[in-house]
Design an enzyme around this catalytic site. Sequence first.
Site, PDB file in Angstrom:
ATOM      1  N   GLU A  76       0.801  -1.127  -0.102  1.00 23.68           N
ATOM      2  CA  GLU A  76       0.169  -0.106  -0.124  1.00 23.68           C
ATOM      3  C   GLU A  76       0.907   1.098   0.050  1.00 23.68           C
ATOM      4  O   GLU A  76       1.872   1.346   1.065  1.00 23.68           O
ATOM      5  CB  GLU A  76      -0.966  -0.165   1.141  1.00 23.68           C
ATOM      6  CG  GLU A  76      -1.697   1.097   1.314  1.00 23.68           C
ATOM      7  CD  GLU A  76      -2.913   1.185   2.348  1.00 23.68           C
ATOM      8  OE1 GLU A  76      -3.962   2.003   2.591  1.00 23.68           O
ATOM      9  OE2 GLU A  76      -2.810   0.209   3.247  1.00 23.68           O
ATOM     10  N   ARG A  83       4.564 -13.169   9.665  1.00 26.98           N
ATOM     11  CA  ARG A  83       5.318 -11.805   9.461  1.00 26.98           C
ATOM     12  C   ARG A  83       6.678 -11.950  10.217  1.00 26.98           C
ATOM     13  O   ARG A  83       6.956 -12.595  11.049  1.00 26.98           O
ATOM     14  CB  ARG A  83       4.445 -10.661   9.961  1.00 26.98           C
ATOM     15  CG  ARG A  83       3.440 -10.133   8.903  1.00 26.98           C
ATOM     16  CD  ARG A  83       3.053  -9.012   9.632  1.00 26.98           C
ATOM     17  NE  ARG A  83       1.960  -8.205   8.760  1.00 26.98           N
ATOM     18  CZ  ARG A  83       1.732  -6.886   8.787  1.00 26.98           C
ATOM     19  NH1 ARG A  83       1.846  -6.464  10.153  1.00 26.98           N
ATOM     20  NH2 ARG A  83       0.813  -6.471   8.099  1.00 26.98           N
ATOM     21  N   LYS A 111       3.280   0.873  10.124  1.00 26.17           N
ATOM     22  CA  LYS A 111       3.350   2.211   9.242  1.00 26.17           C
ATOM     23  C   LYS A 111       2.770   3.257  10.223  1.00 26.17           C
ATOM     24  O   LYS A 111       3.435   4.403   9.794  1.00 26.17           O
ATOM     25  CB  LYS A 111       2.663   2.012   8.010  1.00 26.17           C
ATOM     26  CG  LYS A 111       3.618   1.051   6.979  1.00 26.17           C
ATOM     27  CD  LYS A 111       2.634   1.361   5.680  1.00 26.17           C
ATOM     28  CE  LYS A 111       3.420   0.463   4.412  1.00 26.17           C
ATOM     29  NZ  LYS A 111       2.698   0.491   3.392  1.00 26.17           N
TER      30      LYS A 111
END
Length: 560
Positions: free
Chosen positions: A40, A265, A275
């Site tokens: 993104e 992850r 983020k």
Amino acid sequence: MPEELKPTMTQNFIHDFIDEDIAQGGQFQGMTVHTRFPPEPNGYLHIGHAKAIFIDFGTAEKYGGLCNLRMDDTNPTKEDVEYVEAIQEDIHWLGYDWGDRFFYASDYFEKMYEYAVELIKKGLAYVCELTPEEFKEYRGDVNTPARSPWRDRPIEESLDLFARMRAGEFPNGKYTLRAKIDLESGNFNMRDPVIYRINHMHHHRQGDKWCIYPMYDFAHPIEDALEGITHSLCSLEFEDHRPLYDWVIANCPVPAKPRQIEFARLGINYTVMSKRKLRQLVEEHRVSGWDDPRMPTLCGLRRRGYTPRSIRNFSERNGVSKAASTVEFAFLEHCLREDLNDVAQRRMAVLRPVKLVITNYPEGQSETFTVENNPNRPEDGTREVTFSREVYVEAEDFLETPVPKYKRLYPDGPECRLKGAYLIKCTGCKKDEDGNVTEIYATYDPESRGGDPADGRKVKGATIHWVDAATAVDAEIRLYDNLFSDAEPDAGDKNFLDCLNPNSLEVLTGAKVERCLADAQAPASFQFLRQGYFCVDNKDSRPGHLVFNRSVSLKDSFKF
């Protein structure tokens, strides 16, 4: 991809699934393995993304397949072209390329809208007007089904409202489009999830063309199918979303049926990789920017001196699994140290200099010594280092009154070696009116030229690095430590900002480095003898104002 940058992926459970798909044939028979990396564009990539990049591109590489780069720009709130360009730069820096397969999720907005209309016509989607508060209230729990009074809205009415939503007739939050799946499902992602919402916001590529935007769970499978992705590799939090992924694929007339596979992850201690939190650090000026060398962003790591090979090795050696785990930051440092030990040229730099005057060395005389640039790489050759009556040494290499077992310079102390030059013996010092040492005095042994321990001459003192005062170049040195002093800064109820390390950066001005470093440019890295590995700062360093960032210390704290 250059040979030295090629990933070396070992077999893992993802590859086992792909091997099984290939062996069984079926929908994957004869197909090229095709993956994608879909970031993104609302921030900069970090070390966690490096693992995903390694898995996505590395898997495609392993099978001789393809990997797309796709910007997941379905949410215009924080997206920006700055992030798009930075993402591309980071991926190229790691050594990967997507060829002509660069896409935006927003390229498919029209097709996604058509598919949503098809779902409404099939009775598989409806326009709902629950407020966000009502949506939570009606969501139910493990013992109570969800509910919506709008679930049985007539198809024609939903089609009309959805078209008017697109036309911009309604404010944000007035309506949503929901998939009609199963309000009693034990998987809450399947309880008639929202697949479109109203958002009157300018899009960085589409402008003001759209005021309704698809939710990621609806957009993601469609994007994969339209691009012919065979294996959609996702992080583990999407495992519970996989039934919705498969539902969208099964109920929309898409041209392909990708398989979603999830992996754990990457977690690293002494850092955060949200983020949102990284952006907060930047926006509140807790760091100098996304590329601050203390940040876990790839641009920050690059500026600190991390190499693509060290990050790929780190990703490979951590493995690919379903089990979530936290890796020691010290292991990332170990991978960098391991790489730089092989490739970084050696130099001498004095970070906290004090002048050493060799009183019996002839005034006005100078000479040169030939030293290796890297003992591990004979092909890097040698360089000339100048020497004269006055040199700079580290302030910590002298004590007027030594402590027990101190083997460096002190008056009437043992002979010490000046690295590659001569044996010297300290005779005293000069201090200013505040008692600070301004000069150290010593004599040298002219017969000890080269100062090499291999000459067989044993001395009790240490070997000391130095820089010739006559040719030394000034430099600014930035010493970095972990940004957080807590190993788990965002665990539990902690405020991660309270865990910031006040000593994460120390700036030293007036350091002295060898003359040959005067023209050093980023991304050059060096081992400063006895000090660590340093790189030229890629933003602030310039001719006449050298800036070096410490990438990693010499001492390896990681234990296998």
